[in-house]
Design an enzyme around this catalytic site. Structure first.
Site, PDB file in Angstrom:
ATOM      1  N   GLU A   1       8.987 -14.863 -35.535  1.00  0.00           N
ATOM      2  CA  GLU A   1      10.025 -14.854 -34.500  1.00  0.00           C
ATOM      3  C   GLU A   1      11.044 -15.969 -34.712  1.00  0.00           C
ATOM      4  OE1 GLU A   1       8.286 -15.409 -30.595  1.00  0.00           O
ATOM      5  OE2 GLU A   1       6.781 -16.789 -31.336  1.00  0.00           O
TER       6      GLU A   1
ATOM      7  N   CYS B   1       5.934  -6.940 -31.255  1.00  0.00           N
ATOM      8  CA  CYS B   1       5.606  -7.032 -29.841  1.00  0.00           C
ATOM      9  C   CYS B   1       6.801  -7.450 -28.998  1.00  0.00           C
ATOM     10  CB  CYS B   1       4.422  -7.966 -29.615  1.00  0.00           C
ATOM     11  SG  CYS B   1       4.719  -9.617 -30.266  1.00  0.00           S
TER      12      CYS B   1
ATOM     13  N   HIS C   1       0.819  -1.218   0.000  1.00  0.00           N
ATOM     14  CA  HIS C   1       0.000   0.000   0.000  1.00  0.00           C
ATOM     15  C   HIS C   1       0.849   1.263   0.000  1.00  0.00           C
ATOM     16  CE1 HIS C   1      -3.541  -2.464   1.683  1.00  0.00           C
ATOM     17  NE2 HIS C   1      -3.447  -2.532   0.386  1.00  0.00           N
TER      18      HIS C   1
ATOM     19  N   ASP D   1      12.525 -13.554 -29.492  1.00  0.00           N
ATOM     20  CA  ASP D   1      12.917 -14.855 -30.030  1.00  0.00           C
ATOM     21  C   ASP D   1      13.629 -14.721 -31.366  1.00  0.00           C
ATOM     22  OD1 ASP D   1      12.335 -16.916 -28.204  1.00  0.00           O
ATOM     23  OD2 ASP D   1      10.200 -16.569 -28.489  1.00  0.00           O
TER      24      ASP D   1
HETATM   25  C1  PEP Z   1       9.112 -12.389 -28.605  1.00  0.00           C
HETATM   26  O1  PEP Z   1       9.653 -13.478 -28.751  1.00  0.00           O
HETATM   27  O2  PEP Z   1       9.582 -11.316 -29.041  1.00  0.00           O
HETATM   28  C2  PEP Z   1       7.849 -12.286 -27.852  1.00  0.00           C
HETATM   29  C3  PEP Z   1       7.174 -11.166 -27.794  1.00  0.00           C
HETATM   30  O3  PEP Z   1       7.424 -13.392 -27.199  1.00  0.00           O
HETATM   31  P1  PEP Z   1       7.984 -13.917 -25.805  1.00  0.00           P
HETATM   32  O4  PEP Z   1       8.917 -12.866 -25.259  1.00  0.00           O
HETATM   33  O5  PEP Z   1       6.795 -14.148 -24.964  1.00  0.00           O
HETATM   34  O6  PEP Z   1       8.683 -15.162 -26.228  1.00  0.00           O
HETATM   35 MG    MG Z   2       8.491 -15.336 -28.424  1.00  0.00          MG
END
Ligand code: PEP
Ligand code: MG
Length: 568
Positions: free
Chosen positions: A428, A499, A186, A452
């Site tokens: 990836e 991502c 908190h 990855d």
């Molecule tokens: C990635 O590989 O860039 C990804 C977003 O997946 P994770 O980090 O969950 O393997």
């Molecule tokens: Mg990944």
């Protein structure tokens, strides 16, 4: 220098005020006048309730309803018949009120603190806060009035209770240091809400310092300096100015669109693991979810989540986002992510083994459950399906085939879903990158997973410190791969996002603008920083930089050029 937990960002410099613990000792005694003692106890509880609800009201007005809930929780706890009832029973049996309060609270504290769950631990500290307040009321001790501390004060306390925090005048308190508490305690929540730099869990903090010592509280790094020398002090004064400047610059990007300097609109999404994170993404001004790592639902469970359980989680995220895109990645386990109840085989090379889409397509029954849950959730927002670790066209075709089967089944049964639900592909692996032109004909969108992609392109285990020097997205091999993937997506007319962590890297952003990335998915706390950096680059400037970068041969040359060209 002392290390602690970085609980509230920013740099605070000021003069220390140590909040001493009160002496709450009392003499335990047998009570003759049980009725009188019960009244003394009831008065103490009533005083506690009155003060707590006043403080909650004050916090609600000054800080916000979410923070006021902490104190309201204390009111609920003390009104719980079990707690007050147990205390009443002990008094009826002749114990003094202090002993009854202490024994019952300690019993609950012991019970909750043994549980291996941060929320339960937090409950233990709530009860400890209630115990201290009740004992103070019974012993007639008045609290130190924190509202009276002068400007530039750094508060040092064993723990900062919500009741103390409610007295803080934001402009007077430069920093907070405590001996206990974690990122989600908190005190941390309130410090962040008040935007006061805080470092928690600094061992023996209250005995290490004395009133009027000078302290530097680096709440970003989790570091504290007591009576620093001139050099450290001047360094931190500059750091504090920089932080304040950056914060006010970032605040200007809240609620704004994500646009480059020459007006190209881009999408800025968030990476999340739970529906709760979806709220955070919205609060942080994310424009959608670019990666919902669904494996957390499976990892936080001791059984395979059912279709309904999964549906509830995906639907919740979709509703929180209110029609903005939510890209749900299907189960990405294996590699470094194990789920005990799935009894997966131990493998020699787990990163090259039976993981992600490979595992899912090999376990179609459970995969269908997940896909059904996602497709059902698509009736409640803009939900998309994303397939991890694709290496060949068959994989994405098979997933699309399963989705088609589910749609047919739903049509027959009259189950609602979004008929246009998209199925995208994470890129990836080097294989996926090399056949990105082929995959682009099958997938509705791409999202580049650089975490990855870097690992597999560089043949470097992303968790192995010995080869970490090779694990860089700025390696020419990885940059060429990223550029190629985006080109393939663009040529086929499908959107390409990213991502992996690189999407939020300030040095990477101009390159991604130049290559033509249209969606950036980042940790919610980095949304405004990424939006700010994107706003500083025009496509032409980014292209000029990318051209130079792509002509360089080594990672270090590339990093140096990007650092030189970075826009602060
Ligand atoms: C990635 O590989 O860039 C990804 C977003 O997946 P994770 O980090 O969950 O393997
Ligand atoms: Mg990944």
């Amino acid at each position: 220098m002392y290390n602690g937990i970085a609980a509230s960002r920013g740099i605070g410099i000021g003069s220390i005020c140590v909040i001493k613990e009160h002496d709450l000792s009392y003499e335990s005694r047998k009570i003759e006048d049980v009725e009188g003692e019960q009244k003394r106890f009831n008065d103490a509880v009533e005083k506690f309730k009155k003060e707590t609800s006043e403080m909650a009201e004050d916090i609600r007005k000054r800080i916000g309803p979410k923070e006021a809930e902490i104190l309201e929780g204390h009111l609920v706890m003390i009104s719980d018949p079990t707690m007050a009832g147990e205390m009443g029973k002990m008094i009826a049996a002749g114990q003094c009120a202090e002993a009854a309060v202490e024994a019952v609270c300690d019993m609950f504290i012991g019970m909750f603190s043994k549980m291996d769950d941060e929320l339960m631990q937090q409950r233990a500290s709530d009860i400890s806060d209630i115990k201290i307040s009740l004992l103070k009321n019974l012993l007639g001790i008045e609290d130190v009035d924190i509202s009276k501390v002068p400007q530039g004060t750094v508060l040092v306390a064993k723990d900062l209770t919500p009741s103390m925090t409610s007295q803080i005048v934001k402009d007077n308190v430069a920093g907070i240091i405590t001996e206990v508490g974690g990122k989600t305690s908190h005190s941390a929540i309130l410090a962040r809400a008040l935007e006061i730099p805080a470092v928690l869990s600094v061992p023996d903090a209250t005995t290490l310092v004395k009133d009027k010592d000078t302290a530097i509280v680096d709440g970003t790094e989790g570091v504290v300096y007591i009576n620093p020398d001139g050099d450290v002090l001047s360094k931190y004064i500059i750091k504090r100015e920089d932080f304040i400047k950056k914060q006010s610059e970032l605040a200007a990007f809240q609620g704004k669109e994500t646009v480059t300097a020459d007006g190209i609109n881009l999408e800025l999404f968030c990476n999340i693991g739970t529906p709760k994170d979806a709220k955070k993404a919205v609060e942080c001004d994310g424009e959608g979810i670019g990666l919902f790592r669904s494996e957390f639902l499976f990892m936080d469970n001791n059984h395979m989540p059912t279709e309904d359980e999964q549906f509830a989680a995906y639907k919740e995220a979709a509703e929180i986002l209110g029609g903005k895109p939510v890209i749900i990645r299907t189960l990405d386990i294996g590699g470094d992510k194990d789920i005990p109840y799935l009894n997966m085989k131990k493998e020699e090379n787990p990163f090259l083994g039976y993981r992600a889409v490979r595992y899912c397509l090999g376990n179609k029954d459970s995969y269908l459950i997940q896909l059904r849950a996602i497709v059902r959730a698509s009736a409640f927002g803009k939900v998309k399906i994303m397939v991890p670790l694709v290496t060949c066209v068959e994989e994405i075709r098979q997933v699309k085939e399963l989705v088609a089967q589910i749609k047919k089944d739903f049509d027959e049964k009259g189950i609602a879903y979004d008929k246009d639900i998209e199925v995208g592909c994470m890129i990836e692996t080097p294989a996926a990158s090399l056949i990105a032109d082929l995959l682009a004909k099958e997938a509705d969108f791409f999202s580049i997973g650089t975490n990855d992609l870097t690992q597999y392109t560089m043949s470097v285990d992303r968790g192995n410190a010995d080869v970490a020097y090779l694990y860089s997205t700025f390696q020419p091999a990885v940059l060429r791969s990223i550029k190629h993937i985006i080109e393939c997506g663009r040529n086929a007319g499908i959107p390409v996002g990213m991502c992996g962590e690189a999407a939020a890297d300030p040095l990477m952003i101009p390159l991604l603008i130049s290559y033509g990335l249209t969606e950036f998915s980042v940790n919610p706390v980095l949304v405004l920083t990424a939006r700010c950096i994107i706003s500083k680059w025009s496509k032409a400037e980014a292209d000029a930089l990318a051209e130079k970068v792509m002509a360089l041969s080594t990672e270090s040359e590339i990093q140096s050029l990007l650092k030189e060209s970075a826009k602060e």
